[in-house]
Design a protein around this motif. Structure first.
Motif, PDB file in Angstrom:
ATOM      1  N   PHE A  76       0.806  -1.224   0.000  1.00  0.00           N
ATOM      2  CA  PHE A  76       0.000   0.000   0.000  1.00  0.00           C
ATOM      3  C   PHE A  76       0.840   1.276   0.000  1.00  0.00           C
ATOM      4  O   PHE A  76       0.286   2.378   0.048  1.00  0.00           O
ATOM      5  CB  PHE A  76      -0.950  -0.003   1.199  1.00  0.00           C
ATOM      6  CG  PHE A  76      -2.071  -1.003   1.060  1.00  0.00           C
ATOM      7  CD1 PHE A  76      -3.229  -0.677   0.379  1.00  0.00           C
ATOM      8  CD2 PHE A  76      -1.936  -2.286   1.568  1.00  0.00           C
ATOM      9  CE1 PHE A  76      -4.253  -1.597   0.224  1.00  0.00           C
ATOM     10  CE2 PHE A  76      -2.955  -3.222   1.423  1.00  0.00           C
ATOM     11  CZ  PHE A  76      -4.114  -2.878   0.746  1.00  0.00           C
ATOM     12  N   GLY A  77       2.143   1.156  -0.066  1.00  0.00           N
ATOM     13  CA  GLY A  77       2.993   2.346  -0.130  1.00  0.00           C
ATOM     14  C   GLY A  77       2.908   3.201   1.108  1.00  0.00           C
ATOM     15  O   GLY A  77       3.020   4.440   1.042  1.00  0.00           O
ATOM     16  N   ALA A  78       2.712   2.566   2.248  1.00  0.00           N
ATOM     17  CA  ALA A  78       2.595   3.277   3.521  1.00  0.00           C
ATOM     18  C   ALA A  78       3.409   2.537   4.577  1.00  0.00           C
ATOM     19  O   ALA A  78       3.914   1.439   4.334  1.00  0.00           O
ATOM     20  CB  ALA A  78       1.135   3.386   3.936  1.00  0.00           C
ATOM     21  N   GLU A  79       3.530   3.144   5.747  1.00  0.00           N
ATOM     22  CA  GLU A  79       4.144   2.461   6.878  1.00  0.00           C
ATOM     23  C   GLU A  79       3.021   1.933   7.764  1.00  0.00           C
ATOM     24  O   GLU A  79       2.305   2.711   8.399  1.00  0.00           O
ATOM     25  CB  GLU A  79       5.039   3.414   7.671  1.00  0.00           C
ATOM     26  CG  GLU A  79       6.287   3.855   6.939  1.00  0.00           C
ATOM     27  CD  GLU A  79       7.169   4.730   7.811  1.00  0.00           C
ATOM     28  OE1 GLU A  79       7.143   4.559   9.048  1.00  0.00           O
ATOM     29  OE2 GLU A  79       7.868   5.598   7.259  1.00  0.00           O
ATOM     30  N   ILE A  80       2.868   0.616   7.780  1.00  0.00           N
ATOM     31  CA  ILE A  80       1.777   0.015   8.539  1.00  0.00           C
ATOM     32  C   ILE A  80       2.364  -0.856   9.645  1.00  0.00           C
ATOM     33  O   ILE A  80       3.197  -1.729   9.405  1.00  0.00           O
ATOM     34  CB  ILE A  80       0.849  -0.800   7.625  1.00  0.00           C
ATOM     35  CG1 ILE A  80       0.213   0.134   6.590  1.00  0.00           C
ATOM     36  CG2 ILE A  80      -0.221  -1.521   8.446  1.00  0.00           C
ATOM     37  CD1 ILE A  80      -0.684  -0.541   5.596  1.00  0.00           C
ATOM     38  N   TYR A  81       1.914  -0.586  10.859  1.00  0.00           N
ATOM     39  CA  TYR A  81       2.427  -1.264  12.039  1.00  0.00           C
ATOM     40  C   TYR A  81       1.305  -2.027  12.741  1.00  0.00           C
ATOM     41  O   TYR A  81       0.123  -1.663  12.656  1.00  0.00           O
ATOM     42  CB  TYR A  81       3.021  -0.247  13.019  1.00  0.00           C
ATOM     43  CG  TYR A  81       4.191   0.534  12.481  1.00  0.00           C
ATOM     44  CD1 TYR A  81       5.488   0.187  12.814  1.00  0.00           C
ATOM     45  CD2 TYR A  81       3.995   1.651  11.648  1.00  0.00           C
ATOM     46  CE1 TYR A  81       6.577   0.924  12.328  1.00  0.00           C
ATOM     47  CE2 TYR A  81       5.068   2.380  11.162  1.00  0.00           C
ATOM     48  CZ  TYR A  81       6.356   2.007  11.502  1.00  0.00           C
ATOM     49  OH  TYR A  81       7.417   2.727  11.017  1.00  0.00           O
ATOM     50  N   LEU A  82       1.693  -3.050  13.462  1.00  0.00           N
ATOM     51  CA  LEU A  82       0.747  -3.870  14.218  1.00  0.00           C
ATOM     52  C   LEU A  82       1.085  -3.766  15.703  1.00  0.00           C
ATOM     53  O   LEU A  82       2.230  -4.006  16.100  1.00  0.00           O
ATOM     54  CB  LEU A  82       0.822  -5.326  13.772  1.00  0.00           C
ATOM     55  CG  LEU A  82       0.674  -5.592  12.270  1.00  0.00           C
ATOM     56  CD1 LEU A  82       0.914  -7.064  11.977  1.00  0.00           C
ATOM     57  CD2 LEU A  82      -0.693  -5.148  11.766  1.00  0.00           C
ATOM     58  N   LYS A 111      -0.992   7.109   0.803  1.00  0.00           N
ATOM     59  CA  LYS A 111       0.401   6.811   0.524  1.00  0.00           C
ATOM     60  C   LYS A 111       1.305   7.588   1.480  1.00  0.00           C
ATOM     61  O   LYS A 111       1.055   8.755   1.777  1.00  0.00           O
ATOM     62  CB  LYS A 111       0.739   7.170  -0.926  1.00  0.00           C
ATOM     63  CG  LYS A 111       2.111   6.681  -1.368  1.00  0.00           C
ATOM     64  CD  LYS A 111       2.342   6.947  -2.848  1.00  0.00           C
ATOM     65  CE  LYS A 111       3.705   6.433  -3.282  1.00  0.00           C
ATOM     66  NZ  LYS A 111       3.961   6.687  -4.731  1.00  0.00           N
ATOM     67  N   ASP A 112       2.324   6.911   1.974  1.00  0.00           N
ATOM     68  CA  ASP A 112       3.331   7.469   2.884  1.00  0.00           C
ATOM     69  C   ASP A 112       2.790   7.768   4.287  1.00  0.00           C
ATOM     70  O   ASP A 112       3.497   8.356   5.102  1.00  0.00           O
ATOM     71  CB  ASP A 112       3.956   8.751   2.307  1.00  0.00           C
ATOM     72  CG  ASP A 112       4.695   8.501   1.001  1.00  0.00           C
ATOM     73  OD1 ASP A 112       5.309   7.418   0.869  1.00  0.00           O
ATOM     74  OD2 ASP A 112       4.645   9.367   0.112  1.00  0.00           O
ATOM     75  N   SER A 113       1.560   7.360   4.559  1.00  0.00           N
ATOM     76  CA  SER A 113       1.023   7.579   5.901  1.00  0.00           C
ATOM     77  C   SER A 113       1.562   6.524   6.871  1.00  0.00           C
ATOM     78  O   SER A 113       2.064   5.478   6.462  1.00  0.00           O
ATOM     79  CB  SER A 113      -0.503   7.538   5.886  1.00  0.00           C
ATOM     80  OG  SER A 113      -0.970   6.266   5.456  1.00  0.00           O
ATOM     81  N   LYS A 114       1.450   6.811   8.157  1.00  0.00           N
ATOM     82  CA  LYS A 114       1.894   5.885   9.197  1.00  0.00           C
ATOM     83  C   LYS A 114       0.667   5.421   9.977  1.00  0.00           C
ATOM     84  O   LYS A 114       0.033   6.201  10.678  1.00  0.00           O
ATOM     85  CB  LYS A 114       2.909   6.571  10.106  1.00  0.00           C
ATOM     86  CG  LYS A 114       4.182   6.977   9.361  1.00  0.00           C
ATOM     87  CD  LYS A 114       5.184   7.661  10.266  1.00  0.00           C
ATOM     88  CE  LYS A 114       6.439   8.046   9.489  1.00  0.00           C
ATOM     89  NZ  LYS A 114       7.449   8.712  10.348  1.00  0.00           N
ATOM     90  N   VAL A 115       0.361   4.148   9.803  1.00  0.00           N
ATOM     91  CA  VAL A 115      -0.887   3.581  10.318  1.00  0.00           C
ATOM     92  C   VAL A 115      -0.579   2.470  11.324  1.00  0.00           C
ATOM     93  O   VAL A 115       0.295   1.630  11.092  1.00  0.00           O
ATOM     94  CB  VAL A 115      -1.740   3.000   9.164  1.00  0.00           C
ATOM     95  CG1 VAL A 115      -3.017   2.371   9.706  1.00  0.00           C
ATOM     96  CG2 VAL A 115      -2.044   4.079   8.135  1.00  0.00           C
ATOM     97  N   VAL A 116      -1.309   2.472  12.440  1.00  0.00           N
ATOM     98  CA  VAL A 116      -1.184   1.410  13.436  1.00  0.00           C
ATOM     99  C   VAL A 116      -2.508   0.663  13.528  1.00  0.00           C
ATOM    100  O   VAL A 116      -3.568   1.274  13.670  1.00  0.00           O
ATOM    101  CB  VAL A 116      -0.807   1.973  14.823  1.00  0.00           C
ATOM    102  CG1 VAL A 116      -0.847   0.861  15.877  1.00  0.00           C
ATOM    103  CG2 VAL A 116       0.575   2.601  14.777  1.00  0.00           C
ATOM    104  N   ILE A 117      -2.428  -0.662  13.442  1.00  0.00           N
ATOM    105  CA  ILE A 117      -3.607  -1.516  13.593  1.00  0.00           C
ATOM    106  C   ILE A 117      -3.490  -2.272  14.916  1.00  0.00           C
ATOM    107  O   ILE A 117      -2.461  -2.890  15.189  1.00  0.00           O
ATOM    108  CB  ILE A 117      -3.724  -2.519  12.434  1.00  0.00           C
ATOM    109  CG1 ILE A 117      -3.730  -1.794  11.086  1.00  0.00           C
ATOM    110  CG2 ILE A 117      -4.992  -3.359  12.583  1.00  0.00           C
ATOM    111  CD1 ILE A 117      -3.645  -2.729   9.885  1.00  0.00           C
TER     112      ILE A 117
END
Length: 337
Positions: free
Chosen positions: A48-54, A311-317
């Motif tokens: 997804f072209g983003a920073e995704i964290y768990l 894009k380029d967002s920082k998301v935490v799930i």
């Protein structure tokens, strides 16, 4: 289905729960509740072209984030209340958390669950020597039984979400996220009774009102989503779901979480069962973790493009818990591996 919720910029709540309360909770529970890891998901981030964290909340001793709120609430009881004991109503994870926290303090606990609670969660509660009572067809029935026990036996009710100490305890998740990822743009978590996102939303919006807070629920029996749509707390019929931890009502006399969700949560999404299963399969395949449906719902929603990711967002799930029957998990994910 998506519900957009107008988010207030006001930094307090009608219930007077503050960020200071969350910091106080963090101090109080720190000797028992350990910080959980924030894990970068390389595969989904690249896709997804983003920073995704768990946020690995399934690693708590109780197997779910509920341990935070339960410990905070129980550790603030008076000596007299501790001498009598506690009771709660739960879809499983909160019940286990209350039973575990009570055992650590050496106090009595009686956990009321509905007939919909999976065997794995019932067995887990029994393993802690808690008194277990299966009552009714849904969480609302179990709730009524708890307040009956309060009147009859003097047990203190520890609600699973609509309680200041519980909400503050769950809010400590946000403090940990901000410590590890101060530049976060968005957090995604399961939305049921609202305790999780009330606490997280309170902290995030007070830190930066532009941090997005998104709730996800299963398609059928999503009480908070239905209540937001109606503009007031309403009852819904519970139906079986792979995300069973998200079942249950919010209480027609809801005092805290309904208003806090309206204030701090930006959007609420309803997610199909198959999408939730895809999330469970993805987390098993890519991260080698076994989690329940409610813990995988956010990942599944992103994978199926039900939640837009900038894009380029920082998301935490929030990966909320791992209390799932082994056969249920195996049957849910096999078609997606």
């Amino acid at each position: 289905m998506t519900i957009s919720i107008p988010t207030s910029k006001i930094k307090t709540t009608n219930s007077n729960i503050t960020v200071q309360n969350v910091w106080e909770a963090k101090r109080l529970i720190s000797s028992v509740v350990k910080k959980t890891p924030l894990i970068y998901s390389k595969a989904i981030s690249k896709q997804f072209g983003a920073e995704i964290y768990l946020k690995y909340e399934h690693l708590h001793e109780s197997g779910a984030f509920k341990f935070r709120g339960a410990v905070n609430a129980i550790y603030q009881l008076t000596d007299e209340e501790k001498s009598i004991g506690v009771t709660t109503f739960s879809t499983g994870n909160h019940g286990f958390a209350v039973a575990l926290a009570a055992k650590k303090l050496g106090i009595r606990s009686r956990i009321c669950v509905s007939e919909h609670v999976p065997k794995a969660k019932i067995d887990a509660i029994k393993s802690l020597d808690a008194e277990l009572e299966i009552f009714g067809n849904g969480q609302d029935d179990a709730e009524q039984r708890c307040y009956q026990l309060e009147k009859e036996q003097g047990l203190t009710v520890i609600p699973p979400f609509d309680h200041p100490h519980v909400i503050a305890g769950q809010g400590t998740i946000a403090l940990e996220i901000l410590e590890d990822l101060p530049s976060i743009n968005c957090v995604i978590g399961g939305l049921s009774g609202g305790g999780l996102l009330s606490g997280i939303g309170l902290v995030m919006k007070n830190t930066n009102p532009d941090i997005g807070v998104i709730g996800v629920s299963m398609e059928k029996g999503a009480a908070m989503n239905a209540s937001l749509k109606a503009g007031r707390p309403v009852s819904v019929v519970e139906e079986p779901s792979i995300a069973d931890s998200l079942l249950g009502g919010i209480g027609e006399n809801n005092q805290y979480t309904f208003n806090m969700v309206k204030q701090f949560v930006d959007q609420s999404y309803l997610i199909p069962e198959e999408t939730i299963k895809k999330g469970m399969a993805y987390l098993y395949k890519e991260h080698r973790i076994v989690v329940e449906g409610a813990a995988a719902i956010g990942v599944g929603a992103i994978l199926d493009n039900l939640i837009p990711v900038k894009k380029d967002s920082k998301v935490v799930i929030i990966v909320s818990g791992n209390n799932v029957d082994t056969p249920v998990h195996a049957n849910s994910i096999k078609q997606y591996l």
